[in-house]
Design an enzyme around this catalytic site. Sequence first.
Site, PDB file in Angstrom:
ATOM      1  N   ASP A  14       1.063  -1.092  -0.138  1.00  0.00           N
ATOM      2  CA  ASP A  14      -0.030   0.088  -0.131  1.00  0.00           C
ATOM      3  C   ASP A  14       1.022   1.271   0.084  1.00  0.00           C
ATOM      4  O   ASP A  14       1.963   1.168   0.438  1.00  0.00           O
ATOM      5  CB  ASP A  14      -1.011   0.009   1.211  1.00  0.00           C
ATOM      6  CG  ASP A  14      -1.767   1.126   1.343  1.00  0.00           C
ATOM      7  OD1 ASP A  14      -2.384   1.488   0.515  1.00  0.00           O
ATOM      8  OD2 ASP A  14      -1.700   1.715   2.592  1.00  0.00           O
ATOM      9  N   ASP A  16      -0.380   5.108   0.797  1.00  0.00           N
ATOM     10  CA  ASP A  16      -0.818   6.238   1.775  1.00  0.00           C
ATOM     11  C   ASP A  16      -0.767   5.436   3.090  1.00  0.00           C
ATOM     12  O   ASP A  16      -1.664   4.379   3.356  1.00  0.00           O
ATOM     13  CB  ASP A  16      -2.129   7.081   1.440  1.00  0.00           C
ATOM     14  CG  ASP A  16      -1.808   7.790  -0.061  1.00  0.00           C
ATOM     15  OD1 ASP A  16      -1.329   8.637   0.109  1.00  0.00           O
ATOM     16  OD2 ASP A  16      -2.613   7.178  -0.828  1.00  0.00           O
ATOM     17  N   ASP A 184      -1.774  -0.668   6.022  1.00  0.00           N
ATOM     18  CA  ASP A 184      -1.875   0.051   7.396  1.00  0.00           C
ATOM     19  C   ASP A 184      -3.342   0.015   7.886  1.00  0.00           C
ATOM     20  O   ASP A 184      -3.622   0.712   8.985  1.00  0.00           O
ATOM     21  CB  ASP A 184      -1.368   1.315   7.207  1.00  0.00           C
ATOM     22  CG  ASP A 184      -2.345   2.431   6.402  1.00  0.00           C
ATOM     23  OD1 ASP A 184      -2.724   1.879   4.895  1.00  0.00           O
ATOM     24  OD2 ASP A 184      -2.930   3.451   6.657  1.00  0.00           O
TER      25      ASP A 184
END
Length: 231
Positions: A14, A16, A184
């Site tokens: 991922d 961001d 995240d």
Amino acid sequence: MPWPLRQFDAAIVDLDGTLVDTLGDFVEALQRMLHDLPPPFSDFSVTPALVERMVGKGSENLIKSLLGHVDAAQSAINSVALYERAWARYQVHYQAINGAYSAVYPGALQGLQQWQAAGLRLVCVTNKPTAFARTLLQHKGLDGFFLHVVGGDAVARKKPDPMPLLHACSLLGTQPARTLMVGDSSNDAQAARAAGCPVLLVSYGYNHGEPIRSVDADAYTDALDTLRWAN
């Protein structure tokens, strides 16, 4: 307990909240966007804490969430017209500041270097539009690690749907069970579980204000360069 490196052929990473702290970019672009809209939107001050709770499901969802937060009744202007205006202005402003208010997380670059050296094939999968993702990776010196970049506009559905991850596995020619998802948030974990990918979550990103260790995952880490691998 070290993870067996031979268990994986590739990793989906991922962007961001995992590789780059982009909260400042979102805040700045959204604030500029609101300034281009009529009151009460132009008078609203965007805060990092507010954006952190909303980010993660793509730009469209982020903008709609913010507009709804400012004016829940959508009484100031027709909602469709408002969104279309906001989306157009957001695109302009985000493109202008992309990467300027963001920073690579400590250990992220070193983690990518270690994984690449270990032979893992890497692909970046993000809900951010592909063009914005490519520009950000380039600005931060991270673009050279990834064989592919799959943005939120690359397939019909975004994470937490498994479609982007399955598409990434297809591009790499790998099996989901041998392709690690690194993210995240619960979006990443849900997409990984549905796709059949093992999932590793970082502790420092954006998870809609919820504790990351409450999310179902195979492992968690405080930094990408501290992972222990066993051959």
